[in-house]
Design an enzyme around this catalytic site. Structure first.
Site, short mmCIF file in Angstrom:
data_model
loop_
_atom_site.label_atom_id
_atom_site.label_comp_id
_atom_site.label_asym_id
_atom_site.label_seq_id
_atom_site.Cartn_x
_atom_site.Cartn_y
_atom_site.Cartn_z
CD1 TRP A 1 -2.78 -1.68 0.89
CD2 TRP A 1 -3.34 0.45 0.92
NE1 TRP A 1 -4.34 -1.55 0.57
CE2 TRP A 1 -4.79 -0.47 0.70
CE3 TRP A 1 -3.61 1.64 1.00
CZ2 TRP A 1 -5.77 -0.06 0.26
CZ3 TRP A 1 -4.95 2.27 0.55
CH2 TRP A 1 -6.01 1.27 0.60
CG HIS B 1 -9.80 1.22 7.31
ND1 HIS B 1 -10.72 0.01 7.30
CD2 HIS B 1 -8.44 0.52 7.00
CE1 HIS B 1 -10.21 -0.82 6.90
NE2 HIS B 1 -8.90 -0.91 6.78
NE ARG C 1 6.70 13.24 9.47
CZ ARG C 1 6.22 14.17 9.11
NH1 ARG C 1 6.04 14.80 7.95
NH2 ARG C 1 5.99 15.16 9.90
C1 DLZ Z 1 -7.41 -1.06 3.66
C2 DLZ Z 1 -6.34 -0.04 3.74
C3 DLZ Z 1 -6.54 1.47 3.79
C4 DLZ Z 1 -7.73 2.13 3.78
N1 DLZ Z 1 -5.49 2.03 4.06
C5 DLZ Z 1 -4.03 1.65 4.10
C6 DLZ Z 1 -2.98 2.51 4.07
O1 DLZ Z 1 -2.88 3.85 4.07
N2 DLZ Z 1 -1.72 2.07 4.23
C7 DLZ Z 1 -1.46 0.55 4.21
O2 DLZ Z 1 -0.59 0.07 4.56
N3 DLZ Z 1 -2.71 -0.12 4.17
C8 DLZ Z 1 -3.87 0.41 4.01
N4 DLZ Z 1 -4.91 -0.46 3.99
C9 DLZ Z 1 -4.78 -2.08 3.93
C10 DLZ Z 1 -4.66 -2.59 5.24
O3 DLZ Z 1 -3.27 -2.39 5.76
C11 DLZ Z 1 -4.82 -4.35 4.84
O4 DLZ Z 1 -4.01 -4.64 3.90
C12 DLZ Z 1 -6.13 -4.51 4.71
O5 DLZ Z 1 -7.17 -3.96 5.63
C13 DLZ Z 1 -6.51 -6.08 4.59
O6 DLZ Z 1 -5.91 -6.77 5.83
#
Ligand code: DLZ
Length: 164
Positions: A31, A97, A136
């Site tokens: 992500w 979240h 960062r």
């Molecule tokens: C679902 C989600 C959201 C909304 N935002 C991020 C984020 O900003 N950074 C990140 O690393 N992961 C995000 N995720 C995914 C969650 O970390 C995770 O992969 C899912 O909820 C599935 O477990």
């Protein structure tokens, strides 16, 4: 944490032990990959500056930051590493979240530190927006990946000294 008074990439080079014999696991969240790849670049560069060898770096990705705890736990269990660096970036959205993911990862990685013999380094950037994350991850406040590399080396050294 980076502030206008503290740049994440600034440290006393001479205070960092030689890392040539150290083995590092690095778990990276996919992500916000523009940020997490930059964290990984900084981390690898700094580890190598202190002597870490390519063959002693075990790098794996997980889908999101929430999976960093499982990724780090499995790395400790299945690979011969002296420390694990967990790199991720969570950016606040319109829902709670953000808070749940940040709390989950923070508690998960803390639990690993308290219950295993392998130090886990907290490379999670938690920001209000993308600009703060860029600041960062190689921007005007340095790179959290650099900081994590230095901390990993120091924690391995700390563990070695206790075993002597
Ligand atoms: C679902 C989600 C959201 C909304 N935002 C991020 C984020 O900003 N950074 C990140 O690393 N992961 C995000 N995720 C995914 C969650 O970390 C995770 O992969 C899912 O909820 C599935 O477990």
């Amino acid at each position: 944490m980076a502030t206008i008074y503290h740049n994440l990439s600034e440290y006393d080079f001479s205070s960092v032990p030689d890392a040539s014999g150290m083995r590092f696991g690095i778990v990276v969240a996919e992500w916000n990959s523009n940020i997490t790849w930059a964290l990984l670049d900084g981390c690898i560069n700094t580890l190598k500056k202190h002597g870490a060898k390519d063959e002693n770096l075990c790098i794996q990705t997980v889908p999101g930051s929430f999976e960093l705890t499982y990724g780090a736990a499995q790395m400790i269990k299945n690979k011969e590493v002296d420390a694990v660096i967990a790199l991720g970036c969570v950016i606040r959205g319109d829902t709670p979240h953000f808070d749940y993911i940040c709390a989950g990862v923070t508690q998960g990685l803390s639990l690993l530190n308290a219950t295993t013999d392998t130090p886990v380094i907290y490379g999670l950037i938690t920001t209000e927006n993308m600009e703060q994350a860029q600041d960062r991850s190689g921007g005007k406040l340095g790179n959290k990946g650099d900081e994590c590399a230095v901390v990993a080396i120091k924690m391995i050294d700390y563990t070695c000294k206790l075993k002597k």
